[in-house]
Design an enzyme around this catalytic site. Structure first.
Site, PDB file in Angstrom:
ATOM      1  CE  LYS A 186      -2.002   3.073   2.609  1.00 51.62           C
ATOM      2  NZ  LYS A 186      -2.078   4.123   1.621  1.00 51.62           N
ATOM      3  CD  GLU A 222      13.112   1.216   9.560  1.00 49.39           C
ATOM      4  OE1 GLU A 222      13.502   2.177  10.249  1.00 49.39           O
ATOM      5  OE2 GLU A 222      13.753   0.164   9.442  1.00 49.39           O
ATOM      6  CB  CYS A 274      12.927   9.263   8.533  1.00 51.49           C
ATOM      7  SG  CYS A 274      13.981   8.260   7.489  1.00 51.49           S
ATOM      8  CD  GLU A 285       9.581  13.131  11.539  1.00 47.14           C
ATOM      9  OE1 GLU A 285       8.426  12.668  11.633  1.00 47.14           O
ATOM     10  OE2 GLU A 285      10.504  12.512  10.996  1.00 47.14           O
TER      11      GLU A 285
HETATM   12  P1  NAD Z   1       1.912   8.533   7.576  1.00 46.94           P
HETATM   13  O1  NAD Z   1       2.095   7.799   8.849  1.00 46.94           O
HETATM   14  O2  NAD Z   1       0.900   9.591   7.513  1.00 46.94           O
HETATM   15  O3  NAD Z   1       1.554   7.527   6.388  1.00 46.94           O
HETATM   16  C1  NAD Z   1       2.402   6.452   6.025  1.00 46.94           C
HETATM   17  C2  NAD Z   1       1.585   5.381   5.348  1.00 46.94           C
HETATM   18  O4  NAD Z   1       0.688   4.812   6.302  1.00 46.94           O
HETATM   19  C3  NAD Z   1       0.708   5.870   4.198  1.00 46.94           C
HETATM   20  O5  NAD Z   1       0.712   4.903   3.171  1.00 46.94           O
HETATM   21  C4  NAD Z   1      -0.667   5.972   4.841  1.00 46.94           C
HETATM   22  O6  NAD Z   1      -1.722   5.866   3.941  1.00 46.94           O
HETATM   23  C5  NAD Z   1      -0.631   4.784   5.780  1.00 46.94           C
HETATM   24  N1  NAD Z   1      -1.580   4.841   6.896  1.00 46.94           N
HETATM   25  C6  NAD Z   1      -2.132   5.931   7.482  1.00 46.94           C
HETATM   26  N2  NAD Z   1      -2.960   5.568   8.494  1.00 46.94           N
HETATM   27  C7  NAD Z   1      -2.920   4.216   8.552  1.00 46.94           C
HETATM   28  C8  NAD Z   1      -3.528   3.242   9.386  1.00 46.94           C
HETATM   29  N3  NAD Z   1      -4.352   3.580  10.378  1.00 46.94           N
HETATM   30  N4  NAD Z   1      -3.245   1.935   9.187  1.00 46.94           N
HETATM   31  C9  NAD Z   1      -2.393   1.557   8.225  1.00 46.94           C
HETATM   32  N5  NAD Z   1      -1.788   2.439   7.372  1.00 46.94           N
HETATM   33  C10 NAD Z   1      -2.041   3.750   7.545  1.00 46.94           C
HETATM   34  O7  NAD Z   1       3.363   9.105   7.212  1.00 46.94           O
HETATM   35  P2  NAD Z   1       3.759  10.049   5.988  1.00 46.94           P
HETATM   36  O8  NAD Z   1       3.273  11.419   6.287  1.00 46.94           O
HETATM   37  O9  NAD Z   1       3.372   9.401   4.704  1.00 46.94           O
HETATM   38  O10 NAD Z   1       5.346  10.007   6.058  1.00 46.94           O
HETATM   39  C11 NAD Z   1       6.113  10.863   6.817  1.00 46.94           C
HETATM   40  C12 NAD Z   1       6.633  10.145   8.038  1.00 46.94           C
HETATM   41  O11 NAD Z   1       7.382   8.996   7.638  1.00 46.94           O
HETATM   42  C13 NAD Z   1       7.592  10.969   8.857  1.00 46.94           C
HETATM   43  O12 NAD Z   1       7.288  10.851  10.221  1.00 46.94           O
HETATM   44  C14 NAD Z   1       8.945  10.342   8.571  1.00 46.94           C
HETATM   45  O13 NAD Z   1       9.902  10.521   9.563  1.00 46.94           O
HETATM   46  C15 NAD Z   1       8.596   8.924   8.373  1.00 46.94           C
HETATM   47  N6  NAD Z   1       9.633   8.237   7.608  1.00 46.94           N
HETATM   48  C16 NAD Z   1      10.410   7.324   8.252  1.00 46.94           C
HETATM   49  C17 NAD Z   1      11.430   6.682   7.565  1.00 46.94           C
HETATM   50  C18 NAD Z   1      12.294   5.664   8.246  1.00 46.94           C
HETATM   51  O14 NAD Z   1      12.873   4.837   7.558  1.00 46.94           O
HETATM   52  N7  NAD Z   1      12.413   5.664   9.564  1.00 46.94           N
HETATM   53  C19 NAD Z   1      11.654   6.967   6.223  1.00 46.94           C
HETATM   54  C20 NAD Z   1      10.833   7.906   5.600  1.00 46.94           C
HETATM   55  C21 NAD Z   1       9.809   8.529   6.312  1.00 46.94           C
END
Ligand code: NAD
Length: 492
Positions: free
Chosen positions: A175, A250, A284, A385
């Site tokens: 997804k 992550e 991140c 963040e």
């Molecule tokens: P997000 O948590 O809003 O969404 C991430 C994914 O989760 C999307 O595909 C979203 O549709 C899905 N999602 C949302 N609610 C859900 C639920 N209840 N159940 C299952 N899936 C769900 O994050 P974002 O805004 O897309 O990304 C930014 C974040 O990602 C930042 O906090 C960043 O630090 C983190 N990030 C971490 C890494 C790492 O490797 N540690 C790398 C890149 C980004």
């Protein structure tokens, strides 16, 4: 507008409910494609297909070497189409073409590396403490893996999950983020071309609350690998725990970039600027807290501002551009909100501090590269963040204070240490609570070495040999080679 379908059981399909949603181009602020808006019905079909492919048909019959061969073929196809995938990504997530080209050229390495690892997963013969038994272990795939990615580096984050999952013998339902689904849908055509059997990799597009939630809660999903925010990670972890699913999470970071007075300052300035402004701060591992030893603070800040002010903003499709737009409108508003929070909490604004209104930024969602000094570690701008081009500069006296500040957040993803003292470098790398520590460099990652978070930055590791174990479970087999079968009521 282009209409992009999902991919379930080897077929391209509309959502069961027939609905679509728009994907925007962050540089124009306008929609450019329609994406199938999946829901629980589509998740059901995809998970059933992945489960069928895991338990019957050609996939479970393949040897690990054959799986590895398919993965290497997939890597070749991604390499062949890297330019096309990079262009698509820039249109959908607004990251710089220079970065996306480099990233898409690097992604094949994950498929090569884990393709090579597939047939090197070996159990052990255990030298038991009991006579008359032979015992061995084997590593078996967990089953259907739900792979959920964020919008900032869609194909890279997917490779970190999909390559070890397939190498281990799992099947997958992917997804992508609702903000950046296009590249994953283009990528899955290469999965098909490589010859993976139908159902082994499925893509369901849509929103987290519909698709993501249904996937994580589906009883046939045995593994969830997720990249995203800590808030979503927490919700996923809670739901997955109810069914005892294995998770890799992550999550976010608030990484310190620590500069001591004995460092090569010009190198450290380069590291600090790329640490926060590369990818417009939307990584991140952004080095969003710059910790400066007090006696170099002023000269370092002067050099940093001089370099940061040269950043060329504009069209991410141009190779000349150095800072692009924020990928999504909600994120753009969130970054501006944090800038206001920092101002109100008394941080001193040295540069930027609002939307970028330069003509070359057009109608895109641009924020000026922003630097605050005089930040205290308990301010919200130092604790939360931002995920944007906003740097907080914090002063420290000595190693102990630097460590206390570095570790004084709930995250622990990455950390940079700039020093010419090898003893200090080793002491700091030992005591910093983070999954990755960089010494005299910042932001380097590779498919070969583990990546993941301490504390609220996550659970588990991606990349490197450890990553494949996240998709495997160990079975222990006992064989009686001659132990007498005695009276069960007489214990010996
Ligand atoms: P997000 O948590 O809003 O969404 C991430 C994914 O989760 C999307 O595909 C979203 O549709 C899905 N999602 C949302 N609610 C859900 C639920 N209840 N159940 C299952 N899936 C769900 O994050 P974002 O805004 O897309 O990304 C930014 C974040 O990602 C930042 O906090 C960043 O630090 C983190 N990030 C971490 C890494 C790492 O490797 N540690 C790398 C890149 C980004």
């Amino acid at each position: 507008m282009d209409k992009l379908q999902m991919y379930i059981d080897g077929r391209y399909t509309d959502a069961a409910n027939g609905e679509w949603f728009e994907s925007d181009n962050p540089f124009t602020g306008q929609p450019w494609a329609l994406i199938a808006k999946g829901g629980p019905d589509d998740v059901e079909l995809a998970v059933q297909a992945a489960h069928r492919a895991f338990t019957t048909g050609p996939w479970p019959e393949m040897t690990a070497s054959q799986r590895g061969h398919l993965l290497r073929k997939l890597g070749d196809l991604v390499a062949r189409d890297a330019k096309r995938l990079a262009d698509l990504e820039v249109q959908d997530n607004g990251k710089l073409i220079a970065e996306m080209q480099a990233q898409c050229n690097y992604v094949p390495q994950w498929y090569y590396y884990f393709g090579g690892l597939a047939d090197k997963i070996q159990g052990a013969v255990v030298p038991l403490d009991k006579k008359g038994y032979f015992n061995f272990t084997r590593h078996e795939p967990l089953g259907v893996a739900a792979l959920i990615t964020a919008w900032n580096s869609p194909l890279l984050l997917l490779a970190w999950k999909l390559a070890p999952a397939l190498a281990a013998g799992c099947t997958a339902v992917v997804k992508p983020s609702e903000f950046t689904s296009a590249s994953t849908l283009a990528f899955v055509k290469l999965v098909e071309e490589a010859g993976f059997p139908p159902g082994v990799v499925n893509v369901v597009t849509g929103f987290g609350r519909d698709v993501g939630n249904a996937l994580v809660g589906h009883p046939l999903v045995r593994k969830v690998a997720f990249t995203g925010s800590d808030a979503t990670g927490r919700a996923i972890n809670e739901l997955a725990a109810k069914q005892f699913k294995r998770v890799t999470l992550e999550l976010g970071g608030k990484s310190p970039n620590i500069v001591f007075n004995d460092a090569k300052l010009d190198d450290a300035v380069n590291g600090a600027v790329s640490g926060i402004f590369a990818a417009t701060g939307q990584t991140c591992i952004a080095g969003s807290r710059l910790l400066l030893q007090e006696d170099i603070h002023d000269q370092f800040v002067e050099k940093l501002l001089a370099l940061a002010k040269t950043a060329r903003m504009g069209d991410p499709k141009s190779l000349e551009t150095q800072v692009g737009p924020i990928t999504t409108r909600p994120q753009y508003e969130k970054v501006l909100g944090y800038i206001d929070v920092a101002k109100n909490d008394g941080a001193e604004l040295l540069m930027g501090g609002g939307p970028a209104t330069r003509p070359e930024c057009g109608n895109g969602w641009f924020v000026e590269p922003t630097v605050f000094s005089g930040v205290k570690n308990d301010m919200r701008i130092a604790q939360e963040e931002v995920f944007g081009p906003v740097l907080s500069v914090i002063k420290f006296r000595d190693e102990e204070e630097a460590l206390a500040i570095a570790n004084g957040v709930r995250f622990g993803l990455g950390a940079g240490v700039w020093t010419n003292d090898i003893g200090r470098a080793i002491r700091m790398s030992e005591r910093i609570q983070a999954g990755t520590v960089w010494v005299n460099t910042y932001r380097a990652v590779s498919y070969m070495t583990p990546f993941g978070g301490y504390k609220d930055s996550g659970i588990g590791r991606e990349n490197g040999q450890d990553a494949i174990r996240e998709y495997l479970q160990v079975k222990s087999t006992w064989i009686n080679t001659g132990a007498p079968s005695g009276n069960p009521f007489v214990l010996k």
